[in-house]
Design a protein around this motif. Structure first.
Motif, PDB file in Angstrom:
ATOM      1  N   ARG A   1     -40.339  69.179   0.111  1.00 49.65           N
ATOM      2  CA  ARG A   1     -40.929  67.979   0.700  1.00 49.65           C
ATOM      3  C   ARG A   1     -41.533  67.075  -0.372  1.00 49.65           C
ATOM      4  O   ARG A   1     -41.487  65.846  -0.265  1.00 49.65           O
ATOM      5  N   LYS A   2     -42.107  67.664  -1.392  1.00 45.61           N
ATOM      6  CA  LYS A   2     -42.640  66.853  -2.486  1.00 45.61           C
ATOM      7  C   LYS A   2     -41.526  66.084  -3.189  1.00 45.61           C
ATOM      8  O   LYS A   2     -41.667  64.900  -3.515  1.00 45.61           O
ATOM      9  N   ILE A   3     -40.390  66.745  -3.422  1.00 48.05           N
ATOM     10  CA  ILE A   3     -39.270  66.083  -4.095  1.00 48.05           C
ATOM     11  C   ILE A   3     -38.709  64.966  -3.228  1.00 48.05           C
ATOM     12  O   ILE A   3     -38.399  63.864  -3.702  1.00 48.05           O
TER      13      ILE A   3
ATOM     14  N   GLY B   1     -38.269  58.938  -1.987  1.00 53.54           N
ATOM     15  CA  GLY B   1     -38.266  57.979  -0.891  1.00 53.54           C
ATOM     16  C   GLY B   1     -37.380  58.385   0.254  1.00 53.54           C
ATOM     17  O   GLY B   1     -36.878  57.531   0.988  1.00 53.54           O
ATOM     18  N   VAL B   2     -37.151  59.639   0.430  1.00 50.20           N
ATOM     19  CA  VAL B   2     -36.271  60.149   1.478  1.00 50.20           C
ATOM     20  C   VAL B   2     -37.123  60.838   2.523  1.00 50.20           C
ATOM     21  O   VAL B   2     -38.031  61.604   2.194  1.00 50.20           O
ATOM     22  N   LYS B   3     -36.826  60.556   3.793  1.00 49.45           N
ATOM     23  CA  LYS B   3     -37.540  61.183   4.889  1.00 49.45           C
ATOM     24  C   LYS B   3     -36.801  62.433   5.327  1.00 49.45           C
ATOM     25  O   LYS B   3     -35.607  62.390   5.605  1.00 49.45           O
ATOM     26  N   MET B   4     -37.510  63.519   5.386  1.00 48.19           N
ATOM     27  CA  MET B   4     -36.899  64.792   5.734  1.00 48.19           C
ATOM     28  C   MET B   4     -37.191  65.101   7.193  1.00 48.19           C
ATOM     29  O   MET B   4     -38.347  65.094   7.629  1.00 48.19           O
TER      30      MET B   4
ATOM     31  N   GLU C   1     -42.826  82.927   0.736  1.00 50.36           N
ATOM     32  CA  GLU C   1     -41.917  82.314  -0.229  1.00 50.36           C
ATOM     33  C   GLU C   1     -41.169  81.134   0.397  1.00 50.36           C
ATOM     34  O   GLU C   1     -40.957  80.102  -0.247  1.00 50.36           O
ATOM     35  N   ARG C   2     -40.773  81.272   1.663  1.00 48.77           N
ATOM     36  CA  ARG C   2     -40.066  80.179   2.335  1.00 48.77           C
ATOM     37  C   ARG C   2     -40.955  78.948   2.468  1.00 48.77           C
ATOM     38  O   ARG C   2     -40.523  77.818   2.214  1.00 48.77           O
ATOM     39  N   LYS C   3     -42.210  79.148   2.845  1.00 54.24           N
ATOM     40  CA  LYS C   3     -43.124  78.016   2.984  1.00 54.24           C
ATOM     41  C   LYS C   3     -43.390  77.347   1.640  1.00 54.24           C
ATOM     42  O   LYS C   3     -43.513  76.126   1.550  1.00 54.24           O
ATOM     43  N   ARG C   4     -43.484  78.153   0.606  1.00 49.55           N
ATOM     44  CA  ARG C   4     -43.725  77.567  -0.708  1.00 49.55           C
ATOM     45  C   ARG C   4     -42.548  76.704  -1.151  1.00 49.55           C
ATOM     46  O   ARG C   4     -42.730  75.576  -1.644  1.00 49.55           O
ATOM     47  N   GLU C   5     -41.322  77.183  -0.959  1.00 46.46           N
ATOM     48  CA  GLU C   5     -40.151  76.410  -1.350  1.00 46.46           C
ATOM     49  C   GLU C   5     -39.988  75.159  -0.483  1.00 46.46           C
ATOM     50  O   GLU C   5     -39.578  74.100  -0.972  1.00 46.46           O
ATOM     51  N   GLU C   6     -40.314  75.276   0.801  1.00 45.25           N
ATOM     52  CA  GLU C   6     -40.232  74.102   1.668  1.00 45.25           C
ATOM     53  C   GLU C   6     -41.241  73.036   1.251  1.00 45.25           C
ATOM     54  O   GLU C   6     -40.957  71.835   1.287  1.00 45.25           O
ATOM     55  N   LYS C   7     -42.409  73.470   0.834  1.00 49.30           N
ATOM     56  CA  LYS C   7     -43.416  72.523   0.357  1.00 49.30           C
ATOM     57  C   LYS C   7     -42.944  71.809  -0.901  1.00 49.30           C
ATOM     58  O   LYS C   7     -43.129  70.586  -1.052  1.00 49.30           O
ATOM     59  N   GLU C   8     -42.316  72.531  -1.809  1.00 41.13           N
ATOM     60  CA  GLU C   8     -41.785  71.909  -3.013  1.00 41.13           C
ATOM     61  C   GLU C   8     -40.678  70.912  -2.673  1.00 41.13           C
ATOM     62  O   GLU C   8     -40.581  69.828  -3.268  1.00 41.13           O
TER      63      GLU C   8
ATOM     64  N   LYS D   1     -32.961  87.922   1.206  1.00 37.51           N
ATOM     65  CA  LYS D   1     -32.448  86.676   0.661  1.00 37.51           C
ATOM     66  C   LYS D   1     -33.396  85.537   0.993  1.00 37.51           C
ATOM     67  O   LYS D   1     -34.264  85.645   1.842  1.00 37.51           O
ATOM     68  N   LYS D   2     -33.190  84.419   0.329  1.00 40.18           N
ATOM     69  CA  LYS D   2     -34.026  83.261   0.584  1.00 40.18           C
ATOM     70  C   LYS D   2     -33.667  82.631   1.923  1.00 40.18           C
ATOM     71  O   LYS D   2     -32.524  82.650   2.355  1.00 40.18           O
ATOM     72  N   SER D   3     -34.673  82.046   2.586  1.00 41.36           N
ATOM     73  CA  SER D   3     -34.446  81.412   3.881  1.00 41.36           C
ATOM     74  C   SER D   3     -33.824  80.031   3.693  1.00 41.36           C
ATOM     75  O   SER D   3     -33.780  79.491   2.592  1.00 41.36           O
ATOM     76  N   GLU D   4     -33.354  79.451   4.815  1.00 37.97           N
ATOM     77  CA  GLU D   4     -32.689  78.152   4.768  1.00 37.97           C
ATOM     78  C   GLU D   4     -33.714  77.032   4.800  1.00 37.97           C
ATOM     79  O   GLU D   4     -34.869  77.217   5.131  1.00 37.97           O
ATOM     80  N   TRP D   5     -33.223  75.798   4.521  1.00 38.72           N
ATOM     81  CA  TRP D   5     -34.087  74.623   4.477  1.00 38.72           C
ATOM     82  C   TRP D   5     -33.631  73.615   5.528  1.00 38.72           C
ATOM     83  O   TRP D   5     -32.476  73.589   5.945  1.00 38.72           O
ATOM     84  N   ALA D   6     -34.576  72.779   5.923  1.00 35.81           N
ATOM     85  CA  ALA D   6     -34.228  71.702   6.852  1.00 35.81           C
ATOM     86  C   ALA D   6     -33.379  70.661   6.135  1.00 35.81           C
ATOM     87  O   ALA D   6     -33.486  70.473   4.923  1.00 35.81           O
ATOM     88  N   THR D   7     -32.543  69.978   6.898  1.00 43.29           N
ATOM     89  CA  THR D   7     -31.648  68.982   6.320  1.00 43.29           C
ATOM     90  C   THR D   7     -32.398  67.684   6.082  1.00 43.29           C
ATOM     91  O   THR D   7     -33.157  67.221   6.937  1.00 43.29           O
TER      92      THR D   7
END
Length: 260
Positions: free
Chosen positions: A188-190, A195-198, A179-186, A226-232
């Motif tokens: 990155r697409k956004i 036009g933002v570099k993550m 689930e964490r990888k799926r949300e991180e992939k979404e 709970k859901k995992s955190e995301w990179a800034t």
């Protein structure tokens, strides 16, 4: 040929003789004359020994679509069914006496007792996995050593093992990571669409995020994980300086910072 002569010839022509079973052939018939020349006398049987039929074989026109002999077969079947119907137990029971009824009930009870005893004796030879009943030890032993029986046993054990490990801690961790990888992939697409570099978070931050996202014993028992955190997500300014990453937040989505 003249038409008048043809009509005269046709009118003088003898009519066609119609032969049936009920009518006899005339003496002017060619067949009658041939038999008479060979010594046959009208009214006597045919054959060299004189024991043939006198009258011709009778026949009748069959207008239905059934086969030959079907009508007689139906009659025999109906008679047999009626005779069997008259001998049914239900009809005999209405006419039996009290003593006959008691004998019949005793016979039924004895048959039921014998059947129950047979079932009890053969119970050790019943395979619960395959749901089959065998009559002796040889048949049961041959079945238990067969490939089909072992295949069903392995399949049953595999199903039990899958049910036992379905809700283990390892399965929970795998579902959480997926689930964490799926949300991180979404995310990155956004970010790419905006036009933002993550920037990837440091290893320590990522490890801390993973440690904080692991459910404790009390939380797992209370309501799952709970859901995992995301990179800034950070943006580059005009002087190509990179802002320092912010500490991870509890939100499911990262904060998008616009260009300066």
């Amino acid at each position: 040929m003249d038409v008048d002569k043809y009509d005269e010839y046709y009118a003088s022509k003898p009519s066609r003789e119609v032969i049936t079973v009920e009518t006899k052939i005339k003496s002017s018939n060619i067949g009658f004359s041939m038999l008479a020349r060979m010594g046959w006398v009208e009214g006597t049987p045919l054959g060299a020994s004189g024991d043939g039929r006198v009258d011709p074989v009778p026949f009748y026109v069959k207008n239905d679509l059934t086969g030959l002999g079907k009508a007689s077969q139906d009659v025999r079947m109906i008679e047999s069914t009626v005779s069997q119907r008259r001998g049914l137990d239900s009809e005999r029971q209405t006419k039996e006496t009290q003593e006959q009824r008691k004998q019949r009930e005793d016979a039924v009870a004895r048959r039921a007792a014998v059947q129950s005893e047979i079932t009890t004796v053969l119970r050790p030879f019943y395979c619960e996995v395959c749901e089959k009943q065998f009559q002796n030890v040889a048949q049961y032993d041959e079945h238990t050593n067969s490939y089909a029986h072992h295949h069903k046993v392995r399949f049953r054990d595999m199903q039990l093992a899958q049910r036992a490990s379905r809700n283990t801690e390892e399965e929970v961790s795998k579902r959480k990571e997926k689930e964490r990888k799926r949300e991180e992939k979404e995310l990155r697409k956004i970010a790419k669409a905006a036009g933002v570099k993550m920037v990837k978070p440091p290893v320590a931050v990522a490890a801390a995020g993973e440690a904080s996202s692991m459910p404790s014993a009390g939380s797992a028992a209370g309501g799952g994980f709970k859901k995992s955190e995301w990179a800034t997500v950070v943006t580059f300014t005009a002087d190509t300086s990179v802002t320092s990453p912010e500490p991870p937040k509890r939100s499911a989505w990262a904060t998008l910072q616009p260009h300066a």
